[in-house]
Design a protein around this motif. Structure first.
Motif, PDB file in Angstrom:
ATOM      1  N   ASP A  98     103.357  88.272  -6.662  1.00 45.46           N
ATOM      2  CA  ASP A  98     102.318  89.339  -6.766  1.00 45.46           C
ATOM      3  C   ASP A  98     102.055  89.922  -8.121  1.00 45.46           C
ATOM      4  O   ASP A  98     101.351  90.132  -8.913  1.00 45.46           O
ATOM      5  CB  ASP A  98     101.998  90.083  -5.762  1.00 45.46           C
ATOM      6  CG  ASP A  98     101.861  89.197  -4.367  1.00 45.46           C
ATOM      7  OD1 ASP A  98     101.570  88.297  -4.251  1.00 45.46           O
ATOM      8  OD2 ASP A  98     102.028  89.875  -3.333  1.00 45.46           O
ATOM      9  N   ARG A  99     103.495  90.668  -8.373  1.00 47.09           N
ATOM     10  CA  ARG A  99     103.523  91.379  -9.479  1.00 47.09           C
ATOM     11  C   ARG A  99     104.861  91.353 -10.248  1.00 47.09           C
ATOM     12  O   ARG A  99     105.765  91.683 -10.140  1.00 47.09           O
ATOM     13  CB  ARG A  99     103.501  92.793  -9.216  1.00 47.09           C
ATOM     14  CG  ARG A  99     102.186  93.347  -8.722  1.00 47.09           C
ATOM     15  CD  ARG A  99     100.977  93.599  -9.755  1.00 47.09           C
ATOM     16  NE  ARG A  99     101.472  94.644 -10.489  1.00 47.09           N
ATOM     17  CZ  ARG A  99     101.112  95.992 -10.237  1.00 47.09           C
ATOM     18  NH1 ARG A  99     100.829  96.309  -9.134  1.00 47.09           N
ATOM     19  NH2 ARG A  99     101.757  96.780 -11.394  1.00 47.09           N
ATOM     20  N   VAL A 123     106.579  93.636 -12.547  1.00 51.08           N
ATOM     21  CA  VAL A 123     107.500  94.896 -11.876  1.00 51.08           C
ATOM     22  C   VAL A 123     108.567  94.641 -11.556  1.00 51.08           C
ATOM     23  O   VAL A 123     109.848  95.367 -11.951  1.00 51.08           O
ATOM     24  CB  VAL A 123     106.678  95.164 -10.583  1.00 51.08           C
ATOM     25  CG1 VAL A 123     107.403  96.593 -10.001  1.00 51.08           C
ATOM     26  CG2 VAL A 123     105.168  95.833 -11.111  1.00 51.08           C
ATOM     27  N   SER A 132      99.088  96.599  -4.869  1.00 52.91           N
ATOM     28  CA  SER A 132      98.405  95.338  -4.946  1.00 52.91           C
ATOM     29  C   SER A 132      99.611  94.394  -4.847  1.00 52.91           C
ATOM     30  O   SER A 132      99.649  93.206  -5.388  1.00 52.91           O
ATOM     31  CB  SER A 132      97.846  95.021  -6.104  1.00 52.91           C
ATOM     32  OG  SER A 132      96.806  96.228  -6.340  1.00 52.91           O
ATOM     33  N   THR A 133     100.582  94.366  -3.594  1.00 54.20           N
ATOM     34  CA  THR A 133     101.575  93.359  -3.516  1.00 54.20           C
ATOM     35  C   THR A 133     101.508  93.178  -2.003  1.00 54.20           C
ATOM     36  O   THR A 133     101.242  94.008  -1.277  1.00 54.20           O
ATOM     37  CB  THR A 133     102.799  93.884  -4.218  1.00 54.20           C
ATOM     38  OG1 THR A 133     103.072  95.018  -3.416  1.00 54.20           O
ATOM     39  CG2 THR A 133     102.811  93.805  -5.612  1.00 54.20           C
TER      40      THR A 133
END
Length: 344
Positions: free
Chosen positions: A320-321, A324, A312-313
């Motif tokens: 986006d994340r 992480v 999902s990036t």
């Protein structure tokens, strides 16, 4: 189109990232900290030439964050505060970008690495360092680590560019893609000419060279970005990085070592993009495999190298994340601090 999304669109011409720049379902963070609407510490590091440095927190190793092509300290707005809770974390604007003074040399990997070295020395930010970079700056990190091996104890490379991505990427699809890139670079000179005349909001030149406001950022930050993106210094610095990334900078990175021993090298890769309208599914699959292969090559330069594909990036994984990226930096810190010759 903001200065940031404009730059990413530029990178898509390399035909490695393709036209899909962000994950379709990526979250949209809100960045409002006024620190990014003005210079923080303008460090005189070259007889009157100043570079913007933003440090917070304390501890060692120091995490030094370098943004992608044409980008600024704001690239790390969702990461740096968390890292500053566990160690000293610094971000900076390369010469001519953000709030830093105009560059005096071309925007190449070696020149940028030398600038960073001089900046950290002038600001008395002492090594060891963990280099955290995005996109094109991933190549710069490798040049820095090769040039100053005693200073670098780890790297976290978010969607790093690779010296072979253009050559191999241009080989996928139509045969004229290198020629299109070179022709596009020639057209980019008009933005410098337009900046000299004065870029005015609402005009075609402004839309082409500066772009629209970014909904992820506050009004004050967007206004600050628009002001410096309208200057000759920013347009010149951006074009210089674009002119060099696949040529001089790539050659400079090829000349560096490919074995960094056992320092942690953590590489983060975006999740696969969907096929765009101007490519076949086979071409998209080849570009996805190429991007992942290049990142595996970088991770393999250390016995503690890891490549992670982040679901999902898009290209800006730090937006986006962000967690992480934070986790990867903390992991690099833990490994570096446990090394017997590093101390606690």
């Amino acid at each position: 189109m903001t200065p940031r999304s404009f730059v990413l669109g530029v990178l898509s011409i390399s035909l490695v990232l393709g036209d899909a720049c962000f994950a379709n379902d990526a979250p949209t963070p809100t960045i409002t900290d006024p620190v990014y609407a003005q210079a923080q510490q303008l460090v005189d590091m070259d007889h009157g030439r100043r570079m913007n440095l933003y440090c917070r927190g304390s501890g060692s190793p120091v995490v030094v964050m370098d943004a992608g092509m044409g980008d600024s300290t704001i690239s790390w707005a969702l990461v740096q505060p968390a890292i500053a809770k566990v160690t000293k974390a610094c971000s900076f604007d390369r010469a001519g970008l953000g709030f830093s003074d105009a560059a005096k040399r071309p925007g190449t990997a070696i020149n940028s690495s030398e600038d960073l070295h001089a900046l950290l020395k002038a600001a008395r930010v002492d090594p060891p360092y963990i280099l955290v970079t995005h996109s094109m700056a991933g190549m710069y990190a490798r040049v820095y680590a090769d040039s100053y091996p005693d200073e670098v104890v780890g790297m976290v490379l978010v969607e790093p560019s690779h010296e072979d991505q253009s050559v191999r990427g241009w080989a996928i699809g139509a045969p004229d893609q290198k020629a299109k890139w070179d022709a596009w670079l020639q057209q980019r000179h008009t933005c410098i000419d337009d900046a000299k005349k004065g870029l005015v909001s609402g005009t075609p030149a402004y839309a082409r060279c500066v772009g629209d406001a970014d909904p992820r950022l506050s009004l004050a930050i967007n206004q600050a970005q628009s002001r410096y993106a309208s200057t000759v210094r920013w347009q010149t610095a951006l074009l210089s990085e674009q002119q060099n990334v696949f040529y001089t900078s790539a050659d400079q990175v090829r000349a560096t070592r490919k074995n960094f021993g056992d320092i942690p090298i953590l590489v983060l890769t975006h999740s696969p993009y969907k096929k765009s309208n101007d490519e076949t599914q086979g071409e998209r699959d080849r570009r996805t495999l190429l991007w992942e292969d290049l990142h595996l090559q970088i991770a393999a330069m250390s016995s503690r190298g890891v490549n992670e594909i982040v679901p999902s990036t898009g290209h800006f994984i730090q937006y986006d994340r962000p967690q992480v990226v934070i986790d990867a930096v903390n992991q690099a810190l833990m490994i570096a601090r446990q090394a017997p010759d590093r101390g606690p």
